[in-house]
Design an enzyme around this catalytic site. Structure first.
Site, PDB file in Angstrom:
ATOM      1  N   ASN A  42     -34.491 -68.413 -20.220  1.00 42.09           N
ATOM      2  CA  ASN A  42     -33.142 -68.099 -19.722  1.00 42.09           C
ATOM      3  C   ASN A  42     -32.159 -67.971 -20.882  1.00 42.09           C
ATOM      4  O   ASN A  42     -31.001 -68.369 -20.779  1.00 42.09           O
ATOM      5  CB  ASN A  42     -32.674 -69.191 -18.743  1.00 42.09           C
ATOM      6  CG  ASN A  42     -31.476 -68.742 -17.931  1.00 42.09           C
ATOM      7  OD1 ASN A  42     -31.399 -67.586 -17.508  1.00 42.09           O
ATOM      8  ND2 ASN A  42     -30.525 -69.632 -17.725  1.00 42.09           N
ATOM      9  N   SER A 131     -26.854 -84.348 -14.388  1.00 40.19           N
ATOM     10  CA  SER A 131     -25.815 -83.555 -13.743  1.00 40.19           C
ATOM     11  C   SER A 131     -25.078 -84.393 -12.707  1.00 40.19           C
ATOM     12  O   SER A 131     -25.653 -85.301 -12.090  1.00 40.19           O
ATOM     13  CB  SER A 131     -26.493 -82.373 -13.039  1.00 40.19           C
ATOM     14  OG  SER A 131     -25.602 -81.753 -12.163  1.00 40.19           O
ATOM     15  N   TYR A 155     -33.289 -78.525  -7.191  1.00 44.73           N
ATOM     16  CA  TYR A 155     -32.752 -78.645  -8.546  1.00 44.73           C
ATOM     17  C   TYR A 155     -32.201 -80.057  -8.755  1.00 44.73           C
ATOM     18  O   TYR A 155     -32.541 -80.744  -9.727  1.00 44.73           O
ATOM     19  CB  TYR A 155     -31.650 -77.605  -8.790  1.00 44.73           C
ATOM     20  CG  TYR A 155     -30.835 -77.909 -10.029  1.00 44.73           C
ATOM     21  CD1 TYR A 155     -31.393 -77.777 -11.299  1.00 44.73           C
ATOM     22  CD2 TYR A 155     -29.520 -78.384  -9.929  1.00 44.73           C
ATOM     23  CE1 TYR A 155     -30.670 -78.098 -12.437  1.00 44.73           C
ATOM     24  CE2 TYR A 155     -28.786 -78.706 -11.060  1.00 44.73           C
ATOM     25  CZ  TYR A 155     -29.356 -78.564 -12.312  1.00 44.73           C
ATOM     26  OH  TYR A 155     -28.643 -78.896 -13.436  1.00 44.73           O
ATOM     27  N   LYS A 159     -33.457 -83.403 -11.206  1.00 43.76           N
ATOM     28  CA  LYS A 159     -32.658 -84.207 -12.151  1.00 43.76           C
ATOM     29  C   LYS A 159     -32.726 -85.682 -11.772  1.00 43.76           C
ATOM     30  O   LYS A 159     -32.874 -86.558 -12.632  1.00 43.76           O
ATOM     31  CB  LYS A 159     -31.193 -83.734 -12.130  1.00 43.76           C
ATOM     32  CG  LYS A 159     -30.987 -82.349 -12.715  1.00 43.76           C
ATOM     33  CD  LYS A 159     -31.194 -82.336 -14.212  1.00 43.76           C
ATOM     34  CE  LYS A 159     -31.167 -80.953 -14.804  1.00 43.76           C
ATOM     35  NZ  LYS A 159     -31.631 -80.886 -16.179  1.00 43.76           N
TER      36      LYS A 159
HETATM   37  P1  NAD Z   1     -29.419 -72.607 -19.904  1.00 40.24           P
HETATM   38  O1  NAD Z   1     -30.354 -72.002 -18.917  1.00 40.24           O
HETATM   39  O2  NAD Z   1     -28.459 -71.728 -20.587  1.00 40.24           O
HETATM   40  O3  NAD Z   1     -30.247 -73.407 -21.018  1.00 40.24           O
HETATM   41  C1  NAD Z   1     -31.479 -74.017 -20.750  1.00 40.24           C
HETATM   42  C2  NAD Z   1     -32.452 -73.579 -21.838  1.00 40.24           C
HETATM   43  O4  NAD Z   1     -33.718 -74.179 -21.592  1.00 40.24           O
HETATM   44  C3  NAD Z   1     -32.680 -72.068 -21.853  1.00 40.24           C
HETATM   45  O5  NAD Z   1     -32.500 -71.593 -23.158  1.00 40.24           O
HETATM   46  C4  NAD Z   1     -34.122 -71.880 -21.384  1.00 40.24           C
HETATM   47  O6  NAD Z   1     -34.726 -70.771 -21.983  1.00 40.24           O
HETATM   48  C5  NAD Z   1     -34.738 -73.204 -21.812  1.00 40.24           C
HETATM   49  N1  NAD Z   1     -35.895 -73.628 -21.019  1.00 40.24           N
HETATM   50  C6  NAD Z   1     -36.001 -73.715 -19.672  1.00 40.24           C
HETATM   51  N2  NAD Z   1     -37.213 -74.174 -19.332  1.00 40.24           N
HETATM   52  C7  NAD Z   1     -37.892 -74.380 -20.487  1.00 40.24           C
HETATM   53  C8  NAD Z   1     -39.206 -74.840 -20.787  1.00 40.24           C
HETATM   54  N3  NAD Z   1     -40.068 -75.134 -19.821  1.00 40.24           N
HETATM   55  N4  NAD Z   1     -39.559 -74.964 -22.078  1.00 40.24           N
HETATM   56  C9  NAD Z   1     -38.700 -74.631 -23.075  1.00 40.24           C
HETATM   57  N5  NAD Z   1     -37.453 -74.169 -22.844  1.00 40.24           N
HETATM   58  C10 NAD Z   1     -37.056 -74.055 -21.561  1.00 40.24           C
HETATM   59  O7  NAD Z   1     -28.674 -73.794 -19.152  1.00 40.24           O
HETATM   60  P2  NAD Z   1     -27.448 -74.692 -19.635  1.00 40.24           P
HETATM   61  O8  NAD Z   1     -26.302 -74.380 -18.772  1.00 40.24           O
HETATM   62  O9  NAD Z   1     -27.311 -74.625 -21.100  1.00 40.24           O
HETATM   63  O10 NAD Z   1     -27.986 -76.111 -19.187  1.00 40.24           O
HETATM   64  C11 NAD Z   1     -28.671 -76.970 -20.080  1.00 40.24           C
HETATM   65  C12 NAD Z   1     -29.151 -78.171 -19.292  1.00 40.24           C
HETATM   66  O11 NAD Z   1     -28.028 -78.813 -18.677  1.00 40.24           O
HETATM   67  C13 NAD Z   1     -30.118 -77.829 -18.155  1.00 40.24           C
HETATM   68  O12 NAD Z   1     -31.107 -78.837 -18.084  1.00 40.24           O
HETATM   69  C14 NAD Z   1     -29.233 -77.876 -16.931  1.00 40.24           C
HETATM   70  O13 NAD Z   1     -29.960 -78.213 -15.766  1.00 40.24           O
HETATM   71  C15 NAD Z   1     -28.250 -78.971 -17.285  1.00 40.24           C
HETATM   72  N6  NAD Z   1     -26.961 -78.854 -16.585  1.00 40.24           N
HETATM   73  C16 NAD Z   1     -26.266 -77.678 -16.650  1.00 40.24           C
HETATM   74  C17 NAD Z   1     -25.062 -77.565 -15.956  1.00 40.24           C
HETATM   75  C18 NAD Z   1     -24.287 -76.269 -15.971  1.00 40.24           C
HETATM   76  O14 NAD Z   1     -23.456 -76.081 -15.080  1.00 40.24           O
HETATM   77  N7  NAD Z   1     -24.495 -75.378 -16.935  1.00 40.24           N
HETATM   78  C19 NAD Z   1     -24.553 -78.651 -15.232  1.00 40.24           C
HETATM   79  C20 NAD Z   1     -25.284 -79.837 -15.219  1.00 40.24           C
HETATM   80  C21 NAD Z   1     -26.491 -79.927 -15.905  1.00 40.24           C
HETATM   81  N1  UFG Z   2     -17.097 -70.851  -5.884  1.00 40.57           N
HETATM   82  C1  UFG Z   2     -16.457 -69.816  -5.219  1.00 40.57           C
HETATM   83  N2  UFG Z   2     -16.914 -68.555  -5.462  1.00 40.57           N
HETATM   84  C2  UFG Z   2     -17.940 -68.276  -6.295  1.00 40.57           C
HETATM   85  C3  UFG Z   2     -18.588 -69.355  -6.962  1.00 40.57           C
HETATM   86  C4  UFG Z   2     -18.139 -70.625  -6.711  1.00 40.57           C
HETATM   87  O1  UFG Z   2     -15.531 -70.019  -4.461  1.00 40.57           O
HETATM   88  O2  UFG Z   2     -18.303 -67.101  -6.450  1.00 40.57           O
HETATM   89  C5  UFG Z   2     -16.595 -72.224  -5.667  1.00 40.57           C
HETATM   90  C6  UFG Z   2     -17.623 -73.161  -5.055  1.00 40.57           C
HETATM   91  O3  UFG Z   2     -17.589 -73.075  -3.646  1.00 40.57           O
HETATM   92  C7  UFG Z   2     -17.156 -74.518  -5.597  1.00 40.57           C
HETATM   93  C8  UFG Z   2     -16.561 -74.168  -6.966  1.00 40.57           C
HETATM   94  O4  UFG Z   2     -16.290 -72.778  -6.929  1.00 40.57           O
HETATM   95  O5  UFG Z   2     -16.135 -75.023  -4.787  1.00 40.57           O
HETATM   96  C9  UFG Z   2     -17.511 -74.449  -8.131  1.00 40.57           C
HETATM   97  O6  UFG Z   2     -18.746 -73.787  -7.882  1.00 40.57           O
HETATM   98  P1  UFG Z   2     -19.850 -73.576  -9.028  1.00 40.57           P
HETATM   99  O7  UFG Z   2     -20.967 -72.798  -8.410  1.00 40.57           O
HETATM  100  O8  UFG Z   2     -19.218 -73.011 -10.241  1.00 40.57           O
HETATM  101  O9  UFG Z   2     -20.275 -75.055  -9.390  1.00 40.57           O
HETATM  102  P2  UFG Z   2     -20.851 -76.225  -8.469  1.00 40.57           P
HETATM  103  O10 UFG Z   2     -19.853 -77.331  -8.497  1.00 40.57           O
HETATM  104  O11 UFG Z   2     -21.293 -75.730  -7.151  1.00 40.57           O
HETATM  105  O12 UFG Z   2     -22.176 -76.645  -9.257  1.00 40.57           O
HETATM  106  C10 UFG Z   2     -22.214 -76.736 -10.677  1.00 40.57           C
HETATM  107  C11 UFG Z   2     -23.602 -76.331 -11.162  1.00 40.57           C
HETATM  108  C12 UFG Z   2     -24.621 -77.316 -10.684  1.00 40.57           C
HETATM  109  C13 UFG Z   2     -24.221 -78.695 -11.142  1.00 40.57           C
HETATM  110  C14 UFG Z   2     -22.837 -79.026 -10.629  1.00 40.57           C
HETATM  111  C15 UFG Z   2     -22.391 -80.365 -11.138  1.00 40.57           C
HETATM  112  O13 UFG Z   2     -23.949 -75.055 -10.657  1.00 40.57           O
HETATM  113  O14 UFG Z   2     -25.865 -77.021 -11.260  1.00 40.57           O
HETATM  114  O15 UFG Z   2     -21.907 -78.026 -11.066  1.00 40.57           O
HETATM  115  O16 UFG Z   2     -22.525 -80.402 -12.517  1.00 40.57           O
HETATM  116  F1  UFG Z   2     -25.104 -79.576 -10.644  1.00 40.57           F
END
Ligand code: NAD
Ligand code: UFG
Length: 357
Positions: A42, A131, A155, A159
């Site tokens: 990704n 998360s 998902y 976690k």
């Molecule tokens: P991202 O997808 O940009 O980064 C994740 C990276 O992990 C990617 O580069 C992907 O290629 C790599 N990856 C996935 N599976 C793999 C595997 N099996 N082996 C090696 N590499 C692998 O996502 P991000 O937003 O940078 O998130 C990083 C971490 O934080 C994730 O674990 C995600 O679940 C967690 N997280 C993200 C958010 C968010 O909103 N972005 C919120 C809470 C937690």
């Molecule tokens: N929302 C909209 N329109 C959109 C997208 C989102 O109205 O097109 C609203 C959602 O309903 C929510 C808020 O914007 O009220 C935030 O939504 P996001 O999808 O941006 O984020 P979430 O809070 O649903 O979830 C995110 C990550 C999850 C993570 C969580 C807590 O996607 O992986 O934050 O860290 F677990």
């Protein structure tokens, strides 16, 4: 006098991704050496190239999967790591509902594989990307780390399951030092505009959707629900700038170093055990407030319509950020306006993300 100052070396799984790439910059600025391990499922190599340019030094990058134990062993046998920051994981909630086995395999089995190799090489310091999703629909706000945990999608379950595994690991062997960082809603981009979030397909998350409307790639934002019990009826979240989030990882590593290297018996207890910490600002912002801030900061109009609530969404979610402040000395510094400004700079400089348009 020349000072031979070398910080510890860190393995960064998933370091080519959104949060990982920003954290690599923060690690470098803090003097850490790092190796990035990512299967690019990704993300793109271009993110690593750009981080290397920004820090003025080539990042050591290994393309590999965390479920490939032999490849991991090779990396661990060629470097002496102080610890691992484990970002690698899949993160799309909707996709996890459609493909639960993929998510459990990648996120849970992948983490077990990583932990097994860490144990083999006696590397027992870990910062894990957890998360706020592990809190489910919170009973109380702000959410502190002792709040009950529950999840409603694969998902989130992946976690939470990893958190349980980490807890069991510490019970079995107290020499592990494990910090799950529970991120709230990471948004924004590096102030250079060189790296940022680059979602595949149509974004699921709010901020990338807004910025793609702003740049003209998408026509209109759908706001999912305007009848929540919140300030204006739209959902409330704790948006946190990815640069602040990245700094939180450095603070967690600093903490692990302090705790594990202390030789003074009257100092803090040596083992950290299992120590979950929220990374959020402590402030809630509604969807409409974010849209309005984006328009104000960037001058771009964001056409929107209200639609039904999205299944599984909760009304409000924001952190108690006290534990991070007290234990790590970390707190978020950047504002919602900074988040909008930097998102827009990245999006407008890179309308097609890392792909050549
Ligand atoms: P991202 O997808 O940009 O980064 C994740 C990276 O992990 C990617 O580069 C992907 O290629 C790599 N990856 C996935 N599976 C793999 C595997 N099996 N082996 C090696 N590499 C692998 O996502 P991000 O937003 O940078 O998130 C990083 C971490 O934080 C994730 O674990 C995600 O679940 C967690 N997280 C993200 C958010 C968010 O909103 N972005 C919120 C809470 C937690
Ligand atoms: N929302 C909209 N329109 C959109 C997208 C989102 O109205 O097109 C609203 C959602 O309903 C929510 C808020 O914007 O009220 C935030 O939504 P996001 O999808 O941006 O984020 P979430 O809070 O649903 O979830 C995110 C990550 C999850 C993570 C969580 C807590 O996607 O992986 O934050 O860290 F677990």
């Amino acid at each position: 006098m020349s000072v031979n100052f070398m910080r510890n070396k860190i393995l960064v799984t998933g370091g080519a991704g959104y949060i990982g790439s920003h954290t690599c910059i923060a690690l470098h600025e803090a003097g850490y050496d790092m190796v990035v391990y990512d299967n690019l499922s990704n993300s793109s190599r271009e993110a690593i190239n750009r981080v290397s340019t920004l820090i003025g030094q080539n990042i050591e990058f290994v393309e590999g999967d965390i479920r490939d134990i032999e490849a991991l062993r090779q990396v661990f046998s060629s470097h002496q790591f102080f610890g691992v920051i484990h970002f690698a994981g899949l993160k799309a909630v909707g996709e996890s509902v459609a493909k639960p086995l993929l998510y459990y395999n990648n996120n849970v089995i992948g983490t077990i594989d990583l932990l097994e190799v860490m144990a083999e090489y006696d590397v027992k310091n870990l910062v894990f990307s957890s998360s706020a999703t592990v809190y489910g629909d919170p009973e109380n706000l702000p959410i502190d780390e002792n709040s009950p945990r529950s999840c409603t999608n694969p998902y989130g379950q992946s976690k939470l399951t990893v958190e349980h595994i980490l807890e069991d690991l510490v019970t079995s062997d107290s020499s592990w030092n494990l910090i799950p960082l529970r991120y709230f809603n990471p948004v924004g981009a590096h102030s250079s505009g060189q790296i940022g979030e680059d979602p595949n397909d149509i974004p699921n998350n709010l901020m990338p959707y807004i910025s793609q409307v702003a740049v003209g790639k998408l026509e209109k934002l759908s706001i999912f629900g305007n009848d929540y019990p919140t300030i204006d009826g739209t959902g409330v979240r704790d948006f946190i700038h990815v640069t602040d989030l990245a700094q939180g990882h450095v603070s967690a590593l600093n903490y692990l170093e302090r705790r594990t290297s202390s030789t003074n018996p009257s100092d803090m207890k040596k083992s950290v055990g299992f120590l979950p910490i929220n990374l959020g600002t402590g402030k809630g912002t509604s969807v409409l407030e974010l849209v309005n801030a984006f328009t104000e900061v960037t001058g771009r109009d964001i056409p929107y319509q209200f639609t039904d609530r999205r299944a599984g969404d909760i009304a409000s979610c924001y952190a108690s950020a006290d534990k991070a402040k007290v234990l790590l000395g970390w707190q978020a510094k950047l504002s919602v306006n900074d988040m909008c400004k930097d998102t827009w700079y990245w999006q407008s400089m890179n309308p097609s993300g890392y792909k050549v348009s």
